[in-house]
Write an enzyme that holds these catalytic residues in place. Structure first.
Site, PDB file in Angstrom:
ATOM      1  N   GLU A 173      26.404  93.897  29.422  1.00 58.85           N
ATOM      2  CA  GLU A 173      25.942  93.392  28.120  1.00 58.85           C
ATOM      3  C   GLU A 173      26.249  91.910  27.950  1.00 58.85           C
ATOM      4  O   GLU A 173      26.888  91.487  26.982  1.00 58.85           O
ATOM      5  CB  GLU A 173      26.544  94.221  26.980  1.00 58.85           C
ATOM      6  CG  GLU A 173      26.007  95.637  26.962  1.00 58.85           C
ATOM      7  CD  GLU A 173      26.458  96.479  25.775  1.00 58.85           C
ATOM      8  OE1 GLU A 173      27.414  96.089  25.099  1.00 58.85           O
ATOM      9  OE2 GLU A 173      25.846  97.533  25.531  1.00 58.85           O
ATOM     10  N   GLU A 362      23.094 102.927  30.089  1.00 53.25           N
ATOM     11  CA  GLU A 362      23.947 103.449  29.010  1.00 53.25           C
ATOM     12  C   GLU A 362      23.065 103.980  27.908  1.00 53.25           C
ATOM     13  O   GLU A 362      22.101 103.325  27.511  1.00 53.25           O
ATOM     14  CB  GLU A 362      24.832 102.366  28.393  1.00 53.25           C
ATOM     15  CG  GLU A 362      26.049 102.004  29.175  1.00 53.25           C
ATOM     16  CD  GLU A 362      26.976 101.053  28.419  1.00 53.25           C
ATOM     17  OE1 GLU A 362      27.102 101.189  27.191  1.00 53.25           O
ATOM     18  OE2 GLU A 362      27.544 100.179  29.072  1.00 53.25           O
TER      19      GLU A 362
HETATM   20  C1  BG6 Z   1      28.302  99.485  25.127  1.00 50.05           C
HETATM   21  C2  BG6 Z   1      29.397  99.095  26.073  1.00 50.05           C
HETATM   22  O1  BG6 Z   1      28.154  98.472  24.209  1.00 50.05           O
HETATM   23  O2  BG6 Z   1      28.483 100.547  24.285  1.00 50.05           O
HETATM   24  C3  BG6 Z   1      30.413 100.175  26.358  1.00 50.05           C
HETATM   25  O3  BG6 Z   1      28.890  98.593  27.285  1.00 50.05           O
HETATM   26  C4  BG6 Z   1      30.689 100.927  25.071  1.00 50.05           C
HETATM   27  O4  BG6 Z   1      31.543  99.603  26.925  1.00 50.05           O
HETATM   28  C5  BG6 Z   1      29.392 101.577  24.595  1.00 50.05           C
HETATM   29  O5  BG6 Z   1      31.704 101.857  25.168  1.00 50.05           O
HETATM   30  C6  BG6 Z   1      29.521 102.439  23.362  1.00 50.05           C
HETATM   31  O6  BG6 Z   1      30.170 101.752  22.346  1.00 50.05           O
HETATM   32  P1  BG6 Z   1      31.452 102.332  21.652  1.00 50.05           P
HETATM   33  O7  BG6 Z   1      31.945 101.269  20.767  1.00 50.05           O
HETATM   34  O8  BG6 Z   1      30.992 103.536  20.921  1.00 50.05           O
HETATM   35  O9  BG6 Z   1      32.406 102.654  22.737  1.00 50.05           O
END
Ligand code: BG6
Length: 464
Positions: A173, A362
């Site tokens: 990101e 993701e």
């Molecule tokens: C993404 C990141 O922004 O979202 C991860 O690359 C992160 O590291 C994921 O864990 C989910 O966000 P969160 O805050 O729910 O963990």
């Protein structure tokens, strides 16, 4: 059959070193920026004191439990697992000449374990962490010296794992640096726009140099960038709102424009003029940026809206990436708006824009899970979220978009990045640990574990 996924589609899950490994000072590891953010990525650094504890220090102890966890991923039929290498395990302060052998050996063990099951690694070079030593000595990415340190690190791991890893990502990101500067580039949130954009520029050059090094050192490897897919809709059909959403989308797309096309897009000239930013871009930087990525990877969790109505804009403050809520979408318990169709839209947009293969690295639902009296975790909400998003990937494939794979976020519960909580769970596998750090760390299969195994086995044919 409703959806047809390619035979070589890379089904799997995605993790990050600092959110799973723990062992934050083991075997010579140095302190990272992630270690200095015990309360989440949106803050500024917190000085760590002797004897204090952060949830991430132990995380889910993947450092010691990786054989069990990888066996569970294999049981689900994973074709691919996204991990990141903690830069500080390899170069504890960031600017050493010689890497830390114990850190290199750890990832050898993890990669060998994955190879046992035929799981293809997808490795992020830097997932929301850099050596804290580079922050104290050079001011993070503000200094060009950090580019050389990163390239040395990248070359070290390319050489070491060249026979084990075919798929790489540069910075996780990378386009979040504007919103979480310390986390992304090691700069305080109070830094000037000039300093932030210059530091980002250094990181973009470093990313391009890693691409060049990867192509040089590992013929046949494929290396991608990684951006947050933060699609912004206009809140209304008023042309002023539509125009504003176009510029808001450019705020996150300019990173991949540079990484995929090899130069800054023309519209950034206007933005920099209006912000009073003048970048120091050397002739060599321009050449380096010409080393473009082989594929585009991105995270996808939510979409938001943009408006010129200042009153409504107030609602957006404090939301991640300052999005105005979309009245047509439901939200997760953490207020993230759920929009499966947005995933199809973004896949089409990115493919039209770059004509490069895409990888969804993701996606997932952070939710609180409850263990019932029989010991089961019936996470139907997660199954439905994932099913609906995967179905939209199926649609995008039919639209002609080239999608290499899908790694859902946090296939095993881990520490949340934004809130540093354990209770915000994404996994198919439950981990017994709470927000206070209590629990046995035992692993337990959720209902979604069996569902995902079946989806992978049917290569997406069982999606609804
Ligand atoms: C993404 C990141 O922004 O979202 C991860 O690359 C992160 O590291 C994921 O864990 C989910 O966000 P969160 O805050 O729910 O963990």
């Amino acid at each position: 059959m409703k959806y047809v996924f390619p035979d070589n589609f890379l089904w799997g899950g995605a993790t990050a070193a600092n959110q799973i490994e723990g062992a934050y000072l083991a075997d010579g590891k140095g302190l990272s920026t992630a270690d200095m953010l015990p309360n989440g990525i949106f803050g500024d650094r917190v000085e760590r004191k002797e004897g204090d504890h952060a949830l991430k220090d132990l995380a889910i102890d993947f450092y010691h439990r990786y054989p069990e966890d990888i066996a569970l991923f294999a049981e689900m039929g994973f074709k691919c697992l996204r991990i990141s290498i903690a830069w500080t395990r390899i170069f504890p302060m960031g600017d050493e000449d010689i890497p830390n052998e114990a850190g290199l050996a750890f990832y050898d063990r993890v990669l060998d374990e994955m190879a046992k099951y035929g799981i293809e690694p997808l490795v992020t070079l830097s997932h929301y962490e850099m050596p804290y030593g580079l922050v104290t000595r050079y001011g993070g990415w503000a200094d060009r010296a950090t580019i050389d340190c990163f390239e040395r690190y990248a070359r070290t791991v390319f050489e070491r794992y060249r026979h084990k890893v075919k798929y790489w990502l540069t910075f996780n990101e990378i386009n979040c640096a504007l919103h979480a500067p310390f986390n992304g580039i090691g700069l305080s949130a109070q830094s000037s726009k000039q300093d932030i954009y210059q530091a980002i520029h250094h990181q973009l050059v470093a990313s391009a140099r890693a691409v060049r090094a990867c192509h040089e050192l590992i013929p046949g490897a494929r290396i991608g960038n990684m951006i947050i897919g933060a699609l912004m809709y206009p809140l209304s059909s008023r042309p002023a709102d539509v125009l504003k959403s176009q510029w808001k989308n450019r705020e996150w797309l300019y990173f991949s424009d540079v990484q995929a096309r090899g130069a800054y897009p023309a519209y950034m000239g206007r933005l920099f003029r209006e912000l009073g930013v003048t970048l120091d871009i050397t002739p060599q930087d321009r050449i380096d940026l010409g080393h473009t990525v082989d594929f585009i990877s991105f995270s996808y969790y939510m979409t938001g809206c943009v408006t010129t109505d200042e009153q409504l804009n107030q609602q957006a403050r404090g939301n991640i990436l300052s999005m105005v809520p979309n009245p047509h979408l439901p939200s997760s318990e953490w207020g993230w708006q759920i929009d499966p169709i947005g995933l199809r839209i973004i896949l089409n947009e990115l493919y039209d824009r770059y004509q490069k293969p895409l990888f969804v690295v993701e996606n997932g639902l952070g939710a609180k899970d409850i263990i019932d009296k029989e010991g089961a975790i019936n996470d139907d909400y997660r199954i439905s979220y994932l099913n609906d998003h995967l179905a939209q990937i199926g649609e995008a494939l039919q639209d002609g978009v080239e999608v290499m794979g899908y790694t859902s976020w946090g296939p095993i519960d881990l520490i949340s990045a934004s809130t540093a909580q354990m209770s915000k769970r994404y996994g198919f596998i439950y981990v017994d640990r709470d927000d206070a750090g209590k629990g046995s760390l035992a692993r337990r299969r959720k209902k979604s574990f069996y569902w995902y195994a079946d989806i992978i086995k049917s290569n997406g044919a069982h999606l609804k």
